[in-house]
Design a protein around this motif. Sequence first.
Motif, PDB file in Angstrom:
ATOM      1  N   GLY A 149       4.736  -5.291   5.909  1.00 12.03           N
ATOM      2  CA  GLY A 149       4.840  -4.002   6.582  1.00 12.03           C
ATOM      3  C   GLY A 149       3.829  -2.971   6.119  1.00 12.03           C
ATOM      4  N   LEU A 150       2.606  -3.416   5.823  1.00 14.33           N
ATOM      5  CA  LEU A 150       1.615  -2.525   5.212  1.00 14.33           C
ATOM      6  C   LEU A 150       1.047  -1.538   6.231  1.00 14.33           C
ATOM      7  N   ASP A 151       1.095  -0.253   5.866  1.00 18.29           N
ATOM      8  CA  ASP A 151       0.500   0.815   6.672  1.00 18.29           C
ATOM      9  C   ASP A 151      -0.529   1.552   5.846  1.00 18.29           C
ATOM     10  N   VAL A 152      -1.676   1.856   6.461  1.00 11.87           N
ATOM     11  CA  VAL A 152      -2.709   2.663   5.811  1.00 11.87           C
ATOM     12  C   VAL A 152      -3.233   3.677   6.819  1.00 11.87           C
ATOM     13  N   GLY A 165       2.603   3.002   3.566  1.00 14.09           N
ATOM     14  CA  GLY A 165       3.884   2.333   3.779  1.00 14.09           C
ATOM     15  C   GLY A 165       3.744   0.852   3.522  1.00 14.09           C
ATOM     16  N   GLY A 166       4.885   0.182   3.305  1.00 11.50           N
ATOM     17  CA  GLY A 166       4.881  -1.250   3.068  1.00 11.50           C
ATOM     18  C   GLY A 166       4.732  -1.606   1.603  1.00 11.50           C
ATOM     19  N   LYS A 167       4.667  -2.903   1.334  1.00 10.18           N
ATOM     20  CA  LYS A 167       4.610  -3.395  -0.044  1.00 10.18           C
ATOM     21  C   LYS A 167       3.561  -4.486  -0.201  1.00 10.18           C
ATOM     22  N   VAL A 168       2.999  -4.528  -1.411  1.00  6.36           N
ATOM     23  CA  VAL A 168       2.114  -5.610  -1.813  1.00  6.36           C
ATOM     24  C   VAL A 168       2.702  -6.224  -3.083  1.00  6.36           C
ATOM     25  N   LEU A 169       3.067  -7.504  -3.010  1.00  2.00           N
ATOM     26  CA  LEU A 169       3.596  -8.222  -4.158  1.00  2.00           C
ATOM     27  C   LEU A 169       2.584  -9.268  -4.594  1.00  2.00           C
ATOM     28  N   GLY A 187       1.812  -1.945   9.934  1.00  2.00           N
ATOM     29  CA  GLY A 187       2.871  -2.910   9.658  1.00  2.00           C
ATOM     30  C   GLY A 187       2.393  -4.319   9.425  1.00  2.00           C
ATOM     31  N   LEU A 188       1.255  -4.458   8.756  1.00  2.00           N
ATOM     32  CA  LEU A 188       0.672  -5.787   8.534  1.00  2.00           C
ATOM     33  C   LEU A 188       1.487  -6.587   7.521  1.00  2.00           C
ATOM     34  N   SER A 189       1.717  -7.854   7.837  1.00  2.00           N
ATOM     35  CA  SER A 189       2.376  -8.774   6.912  1.00  2.00           C
ATOM     36  C   SER A 189       1.576 -10.070   6.848  1.00  2.00           C
TER      37      SER A 189
END
Length: 235
Positions: free
Chosen positions: A6-9, A55-59, A19-21
Amino acid sequence: MLEISGLDVHYDGVHALRGLSLTVGQGEIVALLGNNGAGKTTTMSATSGLVRPSGGKVLFEGEDITGLAAHKITSRGLVHCPEGRRIFSTLSVHDNLLLGGYLVRDQAEIKRRIDHVYGLLPRLAERRAQQGGTLSGGEQQMLAIGRAMVTGPRLLLLDEPSMGLAPLVVAQVMELIADINASGTAVLLVEQNASAALKIAHRGYVLENGVGTLSGTGEELRSDPRVVEAYLGGS
């Protein structure tokens, strides 16, 4: 190894990623394809800490690294080799490689890693005393990748490594990436040359206007009519 969800930039009011996954598994080469402005470099920069996501997460290996400082992410083994090579042109090849070990305290380990790079890239070994700026474009790209390898990546982010290179040199760069991967390093590869990237990638994703639109194995994407039409010259 890497899980982006759910990555937002945002850049100056522009919603660059929406919302990239995506995921990169242990031992994989994963290609990230898309036209200019699609969000590929932004994805790399947000992953490596050069850009802060909105927004979103990076693991990375199960640890939440979202928004962590770039040097702290690098020290964990997630290493970004950016677009444009960015070598130190007035320093020797060897000194450029030494700078790749800046975060490594064990001098013997730095030497071992540099020797490994010279083994992978004997041309750099031959030019170890030469200024980086006097190398050919292909050699400079090899040096940039070699410097990243001295940092000790478990996951290597490569942004447009074939940019501006002749077809024969592109093939050499892709062979190098495959060799690095075979030695145990996972790779997330952003590459304008979709055909070259998908030949070595285990899986891939397609980005359009900051949104992930397609995913599949390298072979599936190479044969997908939409990918063929948009990125493989219709052939």
